[in-house]
Every structure is written in structure tokens, then in C-alpha cells.
Design a protein around this motif. Structure first.
Motif, PDB file in Angstrom:
ATOM      1  N   ILE A   9       7.101   8.088  -5.824  1.00 46.21           N
ATOM      2  CA  ILE A   9       7.307   6.723  -5.562  1.00 46.21           C
ATOM      3  C   ILE A   9       6.839   5.919  -6.485  1.00 46.21           C
ATOM      4  CG2 ILE A   9       7.278   5.042  -3.390  1.00 46.21           C
ATOM      5  CD1 ILE A   9       6.710   7.564  -1.499  1.00 46.21           C
ATOM      6  N   PRO A  10       7.363   5.126  -7.331  1.00 45.98           N
ATOM      7  CA  PRO A  10       6.894   3.948  -8.350  1.00 45.98           C
ATOM      8  C   PRO A  10       6.581   2.833  -7.165  1.00 45.98           C
ATOM      9  CG  PRO A  10       9.309   4.536  -8.513  1.00 45.98           C
ATOM     10  CD  PRO A  10       8.762   5.347  -7.692  1.00 45.98           C
ATOM     11  N   ALA A  11       5.311   2.344  -7.671  1.00 38.41           N
ATOM     12  CA  ALA A  11       5.258   1.011  -6.951  1.00 38.41           C
ATOM     13  C   ALA A  11       4.669   0.134  -7.513  1.00 38.41           C
ATOM     14  CB  ALA A  11       4.391   1.495  -5.506  1.00 38.41           C
ATOM     15  N   TYR A  12       4.927  -1.334  -7.387  1.00 33.40           N
ATOM     16  CA  TYR A  12       4.282  -2.383  -7.988  1.00 33.40           C
ATOM     17  C   TYR A  12       4.370  -3.568  -6.811  1.00 33.40           C
ATOM     18  CZ  TYR A  12       2.820  -6.324 -11.052  1.00 33.40           C
ATOM     19  OH  TYR A  12       2.299  -7.668 -11.448  1.00 33.40           O
ATOM     20  N   ASN A  13       3.266  -4.010  -6.407  1.00 31.35           N
ATOM     21  CA  ASN A  13       3.109  -5.040  -5.531  1.00 31.35           C
ATOM     22  C   ASN A  13       4.114  -4.985  -4.235  1.00 31.35           C
ATOM     23  OD1 ASN A  13       1.035  -6.162  -6.925  1.00 31.35           O
ATOM     24  ND2 ASN A  13       2.142  -7.722  -7.994  1.00 31.35           N
ATOM     25  N   GLU A  14       3.994  -3.817  -3.697  1.00 30.83           N
ATOM     26  CA  GLU A  14       4.751  -3.317  -2.515  1.00 30.83           C
ATOM     27  C   GLU A  14       4.047  -3.477  -1.129  1.00 30.83           C
ATOM     28  OE1 GLU A  14       7.821  -3.276  -2.909  1.00 30.83           O
ATOM     29  OE2 GLU A  14       8.436  -2.757  -4.651  1.00 30.83           O
ATOM     30  N   GLU A  15       2.994  -4.187  -1.033  1.00 28.80           N
ATOM     31  CA  GLU A  15       2.186  -3.938   0.154  1.00 28.80           C
ATOM     32  C   GLU A  15       2.992  -4.524   1.418  1.00 28.80           C
ATOM     33  OE1 GLU A  15      -1.007  -6.921   0.028  1.00 28.80           O
ATOM     34  OE2 GLU A  15       0.208  -8.829   0.343  1.00 28.80           O
ATOM     35  N   SER A  16       4.147  -5.064   1.315  1.00 28.14           N
ATOM     36  CA  SER A  16       4.884  -5.545   2.471  1.00 28.14           C
ATOM     37  C   SER A  16       5.730  -4.406   2.891  1.00 28.14           C
ATOM     38  CB  SER A  16       5.984  -6.680   2.135  1.00 28.14           C
ATOM     39  OG  SER A  16       5.219  -7.857   1.853  1.00 28.14           O
ATOM     40  N   PHE A  17       6.252  -3.249   1.939  1.00 27.25           N
ATOM     41  CA  PHE A  17       6.814  -2.390   2.398  1.00 27.25           C
ATOM     42  C   PHE A  17       6.464  -0.801   2.441  1.00 27.25           C
ATOM     43  CE2 PHE A  17       9.458  -5.660  -0.170  1.00 27.25           C
ATOM     44  CZ  PHE A  17      10.079  -6.178   1.238  1.00 27.25           C
ATOM     45  N   ILE A  18       5.217  -0.781   1.501  1.00 28.30           N
ATOM     46  CA  ILE A  18       4.727   0.582   1.185  1.00 28.30           C
ATOM     47  C   ILE A  18       4.460   1.606   2.427  1.00 28.30           C
ATOM     48  CG2 ILE A  18       2.609  -0.016   0.749  1.00 28.30           C
ATOM     49  CD1 ILE A  18       4.309   2.524  -1.033  1.00 28.30           C
ATOM     50  N   SER A  19       3.976   1.004   3.330  1.00 30.23           N
ATOM     51  CA  SER A  19       3.633   1.820   4.555  1.00 30.23           C
ATOM     52  C   SER A  19       4.867   2.225   5.431  1.00 30.23           C
ATOM     53  CB  SER A  19       2.631   1.015   5.598  1.00 30.23           C
ATOM     54  OG  SER A  19       3.397  -0.337   6.092  1.00 30.23           O
ATOM     55  N   SER A  44      -0.671  -2.784  -9.406  1.00 28.60           N
ATOM     56  CA  SER A  44      -0.266  -3.848  -8.342  1.00 28.60           C
ATOM     57  C   SER A  44      -1.793  -4.636  -8.144  1.00 28.60           C
ATOM     58  CB  SER A  44      -0.275  -2.859  -7.098  1.00 28.60           C
ATOM     59  OG  SER A  44       0.943  -2.324  -7.105  1.00 28.60           O
ATOM     60  N   THR A  45      -1.436  -5.902  -7.994  1.00 32.10           N
ATOM     61  CA  THR A  45      -2.655  -6.691  -7.834  1.00 32.10           C
ATOM     62  C   THR A  45      -2.804  -7.269  -6.246  1.00 32.10           C
ATOM     63  OG1 THR A  45      -0.991  -8.554  -8.134  1.00 32.10           O
ATOM     64  CG2 THR A  45      -2.233  -7.847 -10.263  1.00 32.10           C
ATOM     65  N   ASP A  46      -1.969  -6.424  -5.427  1.00 34.31           N
ATOM     66  CA  ASP A  46      -2.214  -6.920  -3.916  1.00 34.31           C
ATOM     67  C   ASP A  46      -2.807  -5.273  -3.221  1.00 34.31           C
ATOM     68  OD1 ASP A  46      -0.103  -4.778  -4.058  1.00 34.31           O
ATOM     69  OD2 ASP A  46       1.347  -6.180  -3.252  1.00 34.31           O
ATOM     70  N   ARG A  47      -2.586  -5.078  -2.027  1.00 33.13           N
ATOM     71  CA  ARG A  47      -3.209  -3.868  -1.505  1.00 33.13           C
ATOM     72  C   ARG A  47      -2.161  -2.815  -1.531  1.00 33.13           C
ATOM     73  NH1 ARG A  47      -3.076  -4.389   3.464  1.00 33.13           N
ATOM     74  NH2 ARG A  47      -4.950  -2.990   3.863  1.00 33.13           N
ATOM     75  N   THR A  48      -1.095  -2.450  -2.303  1.00 35.15           N
ATOM     76  CA  THR A  48      -0.322  -1.447  -2.351  1.00 35.15           C
ATOM     77  C   THR A  48      -1.041  -0.159  -2.524  1.00 35.15           C
ATOM     78  OG1 THR A  48       1.568  -2.883  -3.480  1.00 35.15           O
ATOM     79  CG2 THR A  48       1.334  -0.393  -3.754  1.00 35.15           C
ATOM     80  N   LYS A  49      -2.086  -0.007  -3.441  1.00 39.84           N
ATOM     81  CA  LYS A  49      -2.838   1.284  -3.928  1.00 39.84           C
ATOM     82  C   LYS A  49      -3.671   1.552  -2.589  1.00 39.84           C
ATOM     83  CE  LYS A  49      -5.963   2.985  -6.939  1.00 39.84           C
ATOM     84  NZ  LYS A  49      -7.022   2.793  -8.158  1.00 39.84           N
ATOM     85  N   VAL A  57      -2.056   9.950   0.835  1.00 37.53           N
ATOM     86  CA  VAL A  57      -1.147  10.486  -0.357  1.00 37.53           C
ATOM     87  C   VAL A  57      -1.811  10.148  -1.572  1.00 37.53           C
ATOM     88  CG1 VAL A  57       1.045   9.842   1.101  1.00 37.53           C
ATOM     89  CG2 VAL A  57      -0.020   8.317  -0.632  1.00 37.53           C
ATOM     90  N   ARG A  58      -1.401  11.054  -2.583  1.00 39.94           N
ATOM     91  CA  ARG A  58      -1.915  10.946  -3.856  1.00 39.94           C
ATOM     92  C   ARG A  58      -1.393   9.764  -4.541  1.00 39.94           C
ATOM     93  NH1 ARG A  58      -1.161  15.851  -8.628  1.00 39.94           N
ATOM     94  NH2 ARG A  58      -2.813  14.857 -10.018  1.00 39.94           N
ATOM     95  N   VAL A  59      -2.380   9.036  -5.315  1.00 39.20           N
ATOM     96  CA  VAL A  59      -1.973   7.624  -5.858  1.00 39.20           C
ATOM     97  C   VAL A  59      -2.431   7.860  -7.515  1.00 39.20           C
ATOM     98  CG1 VAL A  59      -2.068   5.324  -6.197  1.00 39.20           C
ATOM     99  CG2 VAL A  59      -2.251   6.442  -3.862  1.00 39.20           C
ATOM    100  N   LEU A  60      -1.448   7.686  -8.218  1.00 38.13           N
ATOM    101  CA  LEU A  60      -1.796   7.928  -9.761  1.00 38.13           C
ATOM    102  C   LEU A  60      -1.711   6.061 -10.388  1.00 38.13           C
ATOM    103  CD1 LEU A  60       0.823  10.536 -10.864  1.00 38.13           C
ATOM    104  CD2 LEU A  60      -1.470  10.910 -10.259  1.00 38.13           C
ATOM    105  N   ASN A  61      -2.595   6.127 -11.347  1.00 36.88           N
ATOM    106  CA  ASN A  61      -2.715   4.958 -11.918  1.00 36.88           C
ATOM    107  C   ASN A  61      -1.483   4.994 -13.233  1.00 36.88           C
ATOM    108  OD1 ASN A  61      -3.270   2.516 -13.056  1.00 36.88           O
ATOM    109  ND2 ASN A  61      -5.193   3.444 -14.032  1.00 36.88           N
ATOM    110  N   ALA A  62      -0.642   4.084 -12.811  1.00 37.63           N
ATOM    111  CA  ALA A  62       0.527   4.054 -13.873  1.00 37.63           C
ATOM    112  C   ALA A  62       0.668   2.743 -14.496  1.00 37.63           C
ATOM    113  CB  ALA A  62       1.922   4.298 -13.271  1.00 37.63           C
ATOM    114  N   GLU A  63      -0.627   1.983 -14.642  1.00 38.44           N
ATOM    115  CA  GLU A  63      -0.782   0.602 -14.983  1.00 38.44           C
ATOM    116  C   GLU A  63      -0.358   0.320 -16.590  1.00 38.44           C
ATOM    117  OE1 GLU A  63      -3.930  -3.162 -15.323  1.00 38.44           O
ATOM    118  OE2 GLU A  63      -4.646  -1.308 -14.448  1.00 38.44           O
ATOM    119  N   GLY A  64       0.505  -0.387 -16.918  1.00 42.59           N
ATOM    120  CA  GLY A  64       1.060  -0.827 -18.078  1.00 42.59           C
ATOM    121  C   GLY A  64       2.184   0.015 -18.781  1.00 42.59           C
ATOM    122  N   LEU A  65       2.662   0.769 -17.862  1.00 47.30           N
ATOM    123  CA  LEU A  65       4.066   1.657 -18.390  1.00 47.30           C
ATOM    124  C   LEU A  65       5.149   1.020 -17.983  1.00 47.30           C
ATOM    125  CD1 LEU A  65       2.776   5.190 -17.298  1.00 47.30           C
ATOM    126  CD2 LEU A  65       2.526   4.148 -19.564  1.00 47.30           C
TER     127      LEU A  65
END
Length: 316
Positions: A9-19, A44-49, A57-65
Motif C-alpha cells: 500500500i503506497p501512501a502519502y498524506n492519507e490520514e482520512s482514508f488509510i484506516s 507523509s506530513t500528516d498522521r498516515t504513518k 502493519v509494517r511501515v516502510l520509509n519511502a520518502e523522496g521516491l
């Protein structure tokens, strides 16, 4: 025994939907010990992570990609025989994993299957007009799959080199092309469909999404005979000539002629897609859809110019 699946699951600032997305994936009918869930957070700059980690769940740091790089990062650490990509703003059906694995297990000539995107409740007219399609359209062979819901065999994925990390957008189009060149089949099915909560809800969001998605139009679309690709080029040319006629030649008749041509192209695209998507003929919906197709062509024209510019800069 059911194959192991890695849900990516790729995610960027998805705090409204990720849960909601994670809840749907964690509630699958598939054996819980036969799949893992990995979120690739693109800085993400919001609460997604935070939300994803709190749900275990496992969360990977994919910042800058790039988006392709984000997707590849998940695949690099995944252990599954099948990769199941779902966007963070989508909700999976309870049998999503089961159905996806059934399409790919033991079938050598099918490398990937994608799901249709269904509309969320309380959709806006923009979402209804653009996103409506026949829900029970069954399963069909296609040339391109989107990655909102995308199952791909692990070996096929790495055989074609995964997603192109150099693309800003259109990585799903390119990997679909690479898979097809391997001589395998791609399927699109309602059985692995997802509810897309993130459909653009306004004209502004719609146009911005289309411009972004076509920023790498030239790199991701290699079939120059693709009808939509050709229509975008024709639309761009006619709009340019129309604007040129008004600004420099001061001739309204010529400008109106070429502007009329852009309207005809938009109507042709609407009819083409209306038939392809098996839409029912509803006059109001058709007119709204035609209007959005005109905006689609206009926005993609902007993205096309950006794509040519990026291609020119890359070669210089």
C-alpha cells in the motif's frame, strides 16, 4: 495450500482514508497467516504513518521516491508469491485477496489482474459522471491495468524490472506494456474491484489529477496508435491553432472552426468510452461525462506539453 500474498500500500498524506483501507485488508476472508500487509509511506506530513503503525502493519520509509520507486520498495522486502497492490484511498471487498489469488494461481499465461474502481457513497456529480461504470461487467482481457487494485505474480514482476522509478506518473501503464510484451495476459475483473474513496470530487481536483497523471505521458505510453493518446495530440494542436488565430491573426472564424474541432474530439472520446465501459444511455449523465472528457483532454494537453518538455530536457 493458498499462496502467500504481500499486500502493498503506497501512501502519502492519507490520514482520512488509510484506516478504512487497512481495516478492509485486515478483514479479508483469506487465511490470515497467508498474507502480510506493508505500507510504503512517501514522507507523509500528516498522521498516515502513525495510524498505520497503530494498526499493527509494517511501515516502510519511502520518502523522496517517485511513485514507481515507492511501489518497488514494497516489492523488494515482500515475501509473497503474489503482490497485491491497493491504493491507500481504496477499500477492498471481503473476498478481494481470495479472488485475486484464484485468477493467478496455477494459470501460467495470466501475469496480472486488476480490479475495477467503484464509487463511494454520497458521490459528487463529478465522481458519478466520471467514475460510473457497469459494476457487474465480469472479467475481460485488457492491455492496461491501473494500480488502485493490482495483483501481479512475483516472478513476472521482477522479470520485467518492476515499476519505472524515473516516471512521475503513468507507471501502471508502462508496467502493463512490459508485461504484455512478455506474451502474457492481463485481466480486468469486478471480482477484485475496490471502492475508490479518493475520486476527484470537484472540477479543480479532476483537472489537477489529469495534469499530474499525464506528466510522463510520452514515457509511459509507447503505443502511438492508442486512440486516446492520438486524440490528446489532436486536441492540443487544434487548441493551439485556435488560440493563435485569435491572438495573432485576429480571425474569429478560424478560431471557432478549430475550437469546434476540439468539441467534436471530446464528443468522439465520450462515445468511445461510453460504449467501451458499457454505460447505460442517460442524457444528463452523458452530457456531464462529455463535459468532463473535454476537461480531460484540456488537462492532458497541459500534461503532454510538460511530458515533451521533460523528454527534451532529459535528452539535452
Amino acid at each position: 495450500m493458498k499462496p502467500n500474498i504481500s499486500v502493498l500500500i503506497p501512501a502519502y498524506n492519507e490520514e482520512s482514508f488509510i484506516s478504512k483501507c487497512l481495516e478492509s485488508v485486515k478483514s479479508q476472508s483469506y487465511p490470515v497467516d497467508r498474507y502480510e500487509i506493508i505500507v510504503m509511506d512517501n514522507g507523509s506530513t500528516d498522521r498516515t504513518k502513525e495510524i498505520a503503525e497503530s494498526m499493527g502493519v509494517r511501515v516502510l520509509n519511502a520518502e523522496g521516491l517517485s511513485i514507481g520507486g515507492v511501489r518497488n520498495l514494497g516489492a523488494e522486502v515482500a515475501e509473497g508469491e503474489i503482490f497485491a497492490y491497493i491504493d491507500a484511498d481504496c477499500i477492498a471487498q471481503p473476498n478481494w485477496l481470495f479472488n485475486g489469488s484464484e485468477f493467478l494461481s496455477g494459470v501460467s499465461n495470466v501475469a496480472a489482474v486488476g480490479g475495477r474502481c467503484f464509487l463511494p457513497n454520497n458521490s459528487t456529480w463529478v465522481q458519478r459522471a466520471w467514475g460510473w461504470k457497469e459494476v457487474h461487467a465480469g472479467t475481460q482481457s485488457v492491455d492496461i491495468l491501473s494500480t488502485g487494485s493490482f495483483f501481479v505474480k512475483r516472478d513476472a514482476f521482477f522479470r520485467v524490472g518492476g515499476f519505472n522509478p524515473r516516471l512521475v506518473a503513468g507507471e501502471d501503464t508502462e508496467i502493463s506494456r512490459k508485461l504484455k510484451e512478455e506474451g502474457v495476459s492481463l485481466l480486468l475483473s469486478s471480482a477484485v474491484g475496490v471502492v475508490h474513496l479518493g475520486y476527484p470530487s470537484s472540477i479543480r481536483e479532476f483537472c489537477a489529477r489529469q495534469i499530474w497523471q499525464s506528466t510522463d505521458y510520452l514515457s509511459s505510453t509507447k503505443k502511438i496508435i492508442d486512440p486516446v493518446f492520438v486524440m490528446v495530440h489532436l486536441f492540443s494542436i487544434f487548441i493551439f491553432i485556435s488560440a493563435f488565430s485569435i491572438l495573432f491573426q485576429k480571425t474569429r472564424n478560424g478560431a471557432m472552426l478549430f475550437f469546434g474541432a476540439t468539441v467534436i474530439i471530446a464528443i468522439a472520446l465520450t462515445l468511445f468510452r461510453h460504449i467501451k465501459l458499457k454505460r447505460k444511455l442517460e442524457v444528463v449523465m452523458f452530457l456531464q461525462y462529455a463535459f468532463l472528457n473535454y476537461l480531460y483532454l484540456a488537462s492532458r494537453s497541459i500534461g503532454l506539453i510538460k511530458s515533451y518538455f521533460r523528454s527534451f530536457i532529459g535528452k539535452s
